[in-house]
Design an enzyme around this catalytic site. Structure first.
Site, PDB file in Angstrom:
ATOM      1  N   LYS A   1     -20.470 -13.627  -0.515  1.00  0.00           N
ATOM      2  CA  LYS A   1     -21.355 -13.912  -1.645  1.00  0.00           C
ATOM      3  C   LYS A   1     -20.650 -14.722  -2.728  1.00  0.00           C
ATOM      4  CE  LYS A   1     -24.871 -10.606  -0.673  1.00  0.00           C
ATOM      5  NZ  LYS A   1     -24.267 -10.110   0.591  1.00  0.00           N
TER       6      LYS A   1
HETATM    7  C1  LIG Z   1     -24.938 -10.139   1.861  1.00  0.00           C
HETATM    8  C2  LIG Z   1     -24.085  -9.965   3.077  1.00  0.00           C
HETATM    9  C3  LIG Z   1     -24.574 -10.264   4.376  1.00  0.00           C
HETATM   10  C4  LIG Z   1     -25.998 -10.725   4.635  1.00  0.00           C
HETATM   11  O1  LIG Z   1     -26.238 -12.021   4.171  1.00  0.00           O
HETATM   12  P1  LIG Z   1     -27.752 -12.504   3.928  1.00  0.00           P
HETATM   13  O2  LIG Z   1     -27.635 -13.833   3.274  1.00  0.00           O
HETATM   14  O3  LIG Z   1     -28.374 -11.462   3.025  1.00  0.00           O
HETATM   15  O4  LIG Z   1     -28.412 -12.559   5.247  1.00  0.00           O
HETATM   16  C5  LIG Z   1     -23.711 -10.091   5.445  1.00  0.00           C
HETATM   17  N1  LIG Z   1     -22.451  -9.626   5.276  1.00  0.00           N
HETATM   18  C6  LIG Z   1     -21.948  -9.331   4.058  1.00  0.00           C
HETATM   19  C7  LIG Z   1     -20.551  -8.808   3.935  1.00  0.00           C
HETATM   20  C8  LIG Z   1     -22.746  -9.505   2.916  1.00  0.00           C
HETATM   21  O5  LIG Z   1     -22.249  -9.191   1.710  1.00  0.00           O
END
Ligand SMILES: *Cc1c(COP(=O)(O)O)cnc(C)c1O
Length: 494
Positions: free
Chosen positions: A112
Site C-alpha cells: 500500500k
Molecule cells: C491491501 C492488500 C492486498 C489486497 O490488495 P487489493 O488492492 O485490495 O486487492 C494484498 N496484500 C496485502 C499485504 C495488502 O495490504
C-alpha cells in the site's frame, strides 16, 4: 484543462483528475473512470530503457493529464525517495522458474506504500488551487492506517487522523502507528471493534454540522480509500517497470507477453494490471488469487457475485473482504461503458447482496482474467515449500498468490507473482508455517526467532520499532471520535 473522469454509473458530470482525486468517490456513489483509457499507449521501448521513477512520471502523466509535468516530477521524487530501502523501489527477483515482484520495500513494508506515498502529494498539489485544507480520516484494522499516516505525515495542507480498535491490533501494528512522527498526524485507540471504528467514521463523514464548522475554517474531511484514482494510478507503474526489469535481465524480449498473479482483496492491485494492459503492456493473463473469502473466484467462475456468505478470518487478513469495490471499474470497461448496467448491478448488490453479469461481459473478462483460491492450510504449506525448495521467504498474502499460480497450467509465458508484504509483518504466522511453535511469544520474540530460523534480517522499519518513542497514547469511546477529529483539525491547521 481536460475533464477526463466521470462516474461508472453516469456520464453526466465530468471532472478533471485533480477533482477526482480530491473527491474520491463520485457523488452518485460510482467510481471515477476515464473513457480515454487506452487511447494513448506507452512506448514500450522507452519504458524498457528507463527506471522506476521515469516510468512513474510517464504513467501518471497519461492517467492524470491535468497535472503539469513539473508537478508530477516533484510528486514522484518525494514519494519514491530515501524512505524506500532499495533504489529499484519495486525489484523483481527469481522465484524458482517464475518471478517475484517485491512491493514491500517502502516505509511500512507493504504494497500500500506504493500508492499511499503518492496519493497525499497528488492531493496536496490538487488542493493548492483552492486553498482548502484536507483532513484524512480513516479507521484501520491494522495495516492501512500506518501506510496512510506515513504517506500524509508532513505533507503541506493535509492532515491525517487514524482510529484503531483498542487492544485488537498486533504489537507491531500498534507501535507502527503510535510512534508516527509529524505535526499533522493524529492517532487514537477506540474502545470497541474495527466495525465500530469504521461505522463511526462513516457517521463523521455524514455529519453536516461538523462539516459546516470545519468549512468555516477552510477544512474538508476526506478519505484515502483504495477506490481513489490517486491510489490506483501509481500502482500501474510497477507492472510496466517489472516488465522492463525482465527485459533487462533477458528473461523476455521486448514485446513478449507476461502473466501476473495478484493476491486480491479490494481489486485495486489487479485492476492496475488491467490498466497497464490497456496502456499497451503485453499481458497474457491476470490471475486473481483469493484466500478463503473466495467471492471473486466464484464470480469469475459463475458470473454471479454473491456477498451473502460467511466471512472468514484468515492468516492473510488484508484480503479478508466480501465486497471488492474496484471490480465496479472492470465491469464498466468490460461492458464498453454501459453506465445503466453498472448502476443496476450495484443497486442489486446494495439491495439483495447479489448480482449476475451478462455473458457477453463475462466473456470479455474471462478472456484476460483467471482465478483461484487458497485455504490457510494451502497458504502455510506454500510458505514452507517455497522456503525449503526455493530459499525464498514469503508472507501469507504472497503465498496465496504463489499457491494459485502453481495450480494454473503453464502458458509458455514468464510469470510474475506479486509480493505484497514483507514476511516480517506476519512473523508469527510465517514461523508457524515453518513448523515453529509461537505459544506465548510476543511479536518481537517472533521476529528474533524468524531471523534465527531463516538467517534473514528483519527490515529496520519494523525491528526499529522496539526503540520507538510512543507519541500517541489517546484512547476514547466511540462517541468521542467526532470530537477527536475536530480537535485534531484545530491542532493541525491552527
Ligand atoms: C491491501 C492488500 C492486498 C489486497 O490488495 P487489493 O488492492 O485490495 O486487492 C494484498 N496484500 C496485502 C499485504 C495488502 O495490504
Amino acid at each position: 484543462m481536460t475533464t477526463f473522469y466521470h462516474s461508472t454509473r453516469s456520464t453526466e458530470d465530468s471532472v478533471t483528475s485533480k477533482q477526482a482525486i480530491l473527491t474520491g468517490i463520485a457523488p452518485d456513489g460510482g467510481l471515477y473512470v476515464s473513457d480515454a483509457l487506452g487511447e494513448k499507449t506507452l512506448d514500450l521501448a522507452t519504458v524498457c530503457a528507463q527506471g522506476f521513477h521515469d516510468t512513474a512520471r510517464l504513467v501518471l502523466g497519461t492517467l492524470l493529464p491535468d497535472y503539469a509535468e513539473g508537478e508530477l516530477a516533484a510528486c514522484v521524487d518525494a514519494a519514491y525517495g530515501a524512505q524506500w530501502d532499495t533504489e529499484a523501489v519495486c525489484p523483481v527477483t527469481p522465484l524458482g522458474t517464475d518471478w517475484l515482484l517485491e512491493l514491500y520495500h517502502g516505509p511500512t513494508c507493504a504494497f500500500k506504500d506504493v500508492a499511499l506515498q503518492m496519493l497525499p502529494r497528488l492531493m496536496s498539489v490538487a488542493r493548492a488551487g483552492d486553498g482548502r485544507k484536507i483532513m484524512i480520516v480513516t479507521a484501520t484494522s491494522g495495516d492501512t492506517g500506518k501506510a496512510a499516516l506515513d504517506g500524509f505525515a508532513g505533507v503541506e495542507g493535509t492532515g491525517v487522523t487514524v482510529f484503531y480498535p483498542h487492544g485488537k491490533v498486533s504489537d507491531i501494528q500498534r507501535l507502527q502507528m503510535v510512534t508516527q512522527l509529524g505535526g499533522n498526524v493524529a492517532v487514537c485507540a477506540v474502545r470497541g471493534t474495527f466495525d465500530d471504528c469504521q461505522g463511526e467514521v462513516k457517521r463523521i463523514f455524514a455529519d453536516r454540522a461538523l462539516a459546516e464548522r470545519l468549512a468555516a475554517r477552510d477544512v474538508v474531511l476526506s478519505s484515502a480509500n483504495s477506490i481513489n484514482v490517486g491510489r490506483l494510478a501509481p500502482q500501474v507503474t510497477y507492472y510496466f517497470d517489472s516488465y522492463a526489469q525482465l527485459v533487462r535481465r533477458e528473461a523476455i524480449k521486448m514485446g513478449d507477453e507476461v502473466t501476473f498473479c495478484v493476491p486480491t482483496g479490494n481489486f485495486g492491485d489487479v485492476l492496475a494490471g488491467y490498466f497497464a494492459k490497456r496502456l499497451g503492456l503485453p499481458v497474457r493473463r491476470l490471475v486473481v488469487a483469493s484466500n478463503a473469502n473466495d467471492v471473486l473466484t466464484d464470480f469469475l467462475t459463475t458470473g454471479t457475485y454473491d456477498r451473502r456468505r460467511d466471512f472468514h478470518k484468515t492468516i492473510s487478513p488484508s484480503m479478508d473482504i466480501l465486497v471488492s469495490s474496484n471490480l465496479e471499474r472492470l465491469l464498466y470497461y468490460a461492458s464498453d461503458g454501459d453506465c445503466e448496467l453498472i448502476s443496476s448491478l450495484m443497486a442489486e448488490l446494495a439491495e439483495k447482496g447479489v448480482y449476475t453479469v451478462p455473458d457477453r461481459v463475462m466473456g470479455e473478462i474471462r478472456s484476460l482474467f483467471s482465478c483461484g483460491s487458497a485455504t490457510d492450510e494451502d497458504t502455510r504449506r506454500t510458505i514452507l515449500d517455497t522456503w525449503r525448495e526455493l530459499d525464498v521467504l514469503i508472507d501469507p498474502h504472497t503465498a496465496v498468490a504463489k499457491h494459485v499460480l502453481d495450480e494454473v497450467p503453464a502458458d509458455g509465458t514468464e510469470r510474475v507473482c506479486l509480493s505484497t508484504a514483507s514476511p516480517y509483518k506476519f512473523c508469527s504466522d510465517v514461523l508457524g508455517a515453518l513448523g515453529v511453535t509461537t505459544d506465548g511469544m510476543n511479536d518481537f520474540a517472533c521476529m528474533d526467532a524468524l531471523e534465527q530460523r531463516t538467517s534473514t534480517v528483519a527490515p529496520p522499519q519494523l525491528s526499529g520499532l522496539r526503540a520507538g518513542e510512543v507519541l500517541h497514547d489517546d484512547v476514547c469511546d466511540r462517541e468521542r471520535m467526532g470530537a477527536f477529529v475536530e480537535s485534531a483539525c484545530a491542532r493541525v491547521f491552527l
